[in-house]
Design a protein around this motif. Sequence first.
Motif, PDB file in Angstrom:
ATOM      1  N   LEU A  12       3.838  -3.752  -9.752  1.00 24.59           N
ATOM      2  CA  LEU A  12       4.339  -2.596 -10.656  1.00 24.59           C
ATOM      3  C   LEU A  12       4.008  -1.239  -8.841  1.00 24.59           C
ATOM      4  N   PRO A  13       3.360  -1.655  -7.948  1.00 23.31           N
ATOM      5  CA  PRO A  13       3.525  -1.113  -6.979  1.00 23.31           C
ATOM      6  C   PRO A  13       4.899  -1.169  -5.709  1.00 23.31           C
ATOM      7  N   MET A  14       5.063  -2.810  -6.010  1.00 22.96           N
ATOM      8  CA  MET A  14       6.387  -2.885  -5.056  1.00 22.96           C
ATOM      9  C   MET A  14       7.674  -2.455  -5.342  1.00 22.96           C
ATOM     10  N   VAL A  15       7.992  -2.318  -6.730  1.00 22.95           N
ATOM     11  CA  VAL A  15       9.062  -1.772  -7.537  1.00 22.95           C
ATOM     12  C   VAL A  15       8.712  -0.733  -7.187  1.00 22.95           C
ATOM     13  N   LEU A  16       7.749   0.251  -7.587  1.00 24.71           N
ATOM     14  CA  LEU A  16       7.566   1.585  -7.311  1.00 24.71           C
ATOM     15  C   LEU A  16       7.966   2.535  -5.571  1.00 24.71           C
ATOM     16  N   TRP A  17       7.797   1.570  -5.178  1.00 25.59           N
ATOM     17  CA  TRP A  17       8.580   1.205  -3.404  1.00 25.59           C
ATOM     18  C   TRP A  17       9.453   1.233  -3.007  1.00 25.59           C
ATOM     19  N   GLN A  18       9.482  -0.278  -4.188  1.00 26.02           N
ATOM     20  CA  GLN A  18      11.870   0.055  -3.200  1.00 26.02           C
ATOM     21  C   GLN A  18      12.850   0.792  -3.886  1.00 26.02           C
ATOM     22  N   TYR A  19      12.027   1.493  -5.074  1.00 25.98           N
ATOM     23  CA  TYR A  19      13.059   2.286  -6.340  1.00 25.98           C
ATOM     24  C   TYR A  19      12.462   4.193  -5.126  1.00 25.98           C
ATOM     25  N   GLY A  20      11.688   3.740  -4.133  1.00 31.19           N
ATOM     26  CA  GLY A  20      11.170   5.256  -3.595  1.00 31.19           C
ATOM     27  C   GLY A  20      11.122   6.253  -4.382  1.00 31.19           C
ATOM     28  N   LEU A  21       9.965   6.036  -5.291  1.00 30.74           N
ATOM     29  CA  LEU A  21       9.425   6.502  -6.708  1.00 30.74           C
ATOM     30  C   LEU A  21       7.750   6.970  -5.274  1.00 30.74           C
ATOM     31  N   ILE A  22       7.623   6.003  -4.569  1.00 28.13           N
ATOM     32  CA  ILE A  22       6.497   5.941  -3.648  1.00 28.13           C
ATOM     33  C   ILE A  22       6.083   6.338  -2.431  1.00 28.13           C
ATOM     34  N   THR A  23       5.334   6.875  -1.449  1.00 23.40           N
ATOM     35  CA  THR A  23       5.293   6.810  -0.473  1.00 23.40           C
ATOM     36  C   THR A  23       4.858   5.163   0.589  1.00 23.40           C
ATOM     37  N   LEU A  24       5.203   4.807   1.980  1.00 20.35           N
ATOM     38  CA  LEU A  24       4.147   3.376   2.127  1.00 20.35           C
ATOM     39  C   LEU A  24       2.549   3.989   2.067  1.00 20.35           C
ATOM     40  N   GLU A  25       2.635   5.286   2.448  1.00 26.02           N
ATOM     41  CA  GLU A  25       1.017   5.657   2.801  1.00 26.02           C
ATOM     42  C   GLU A  25       0.650   5.005   1.804  1.00 26.02           C
ATOM     43  N   GLN A  26       0.953   5.860   0.099  1.00 23.87           N
ATOM     44  CA  GLN A  26       1.467   5.583  -1.196  1.00 23.87           C
ATOM     45  C   GLN A  26       0.807   4.169  -1.208  1.00 23.87           C
ATOM     46  N   LEU A  27       1.647   3.037  -0.784  1.00 20.30           N
ATOM     47  CA  LEU A  27       1.367   1.528  -1.343  1.00 20.30           C
ATOM     48  C   LEU A  27       0.314   1.292  -0.869  1.00 20.30           C
ATOM     49  N   ASN A  28       0.393   1.742   0.174  1.00 17.51           N
ATOM     50  CA  ASN A  28      -0.890   1.012   1.048  1.00 17.51           C
ATOM     51  C   ASN A  28      -2.225   1.208  -0.001  1.00 17.51           C
ATOM     52  N   ARG A  29      -2.690   2.810  -0.105  1.00 18.36           N
ATOM     53  CA  ARG A  29      -3.368   2.956  -1.121  1.00 18.36           C
ATOM     54  C   ARG A  29      -3.791   2.367  -2.347  1.00 18.36           C
ATOM     55  N   ILE A  30      -2.373   2.085  -2.951  1.00 17.52           N
ATOM     56  CA  ILE A  30      -2.393   1.151  -4.090  1.00 17.52           C
ATOM     57  C   ILE A  30      -2.922   0.225  -4.053  1.00 17.52           C
TER      58      ILE A  30
END
Length: 64
Positions: free
Chosen positions: A39-57
């Motif tokens: 889920l976090p990677m899919v959100l990031w790939q679609y541009g729905l979260i930032t790299l910073e948010q991905l790291n927090r997840i």
Amino acid sequence: MAGESTQARLIRFLKDELAIPAASIQVALKHPEQDSNMLPMVLWQYGLITLEQLNRIFDWMETA
């Protein structure tokens, strides 16, 4: 939260802590290869979260 699935806790974290819109989460959940680990990677790939948010997840997932 006892008995709550990891995915449900992750979704609550995304909404409550990162203020990710429910619509964005729903888009990612419809992805064919979707599981709670992706889920976090899919959100990031679609541009729905930032790299910073991905790291927090990922940090949250390590302790969840």
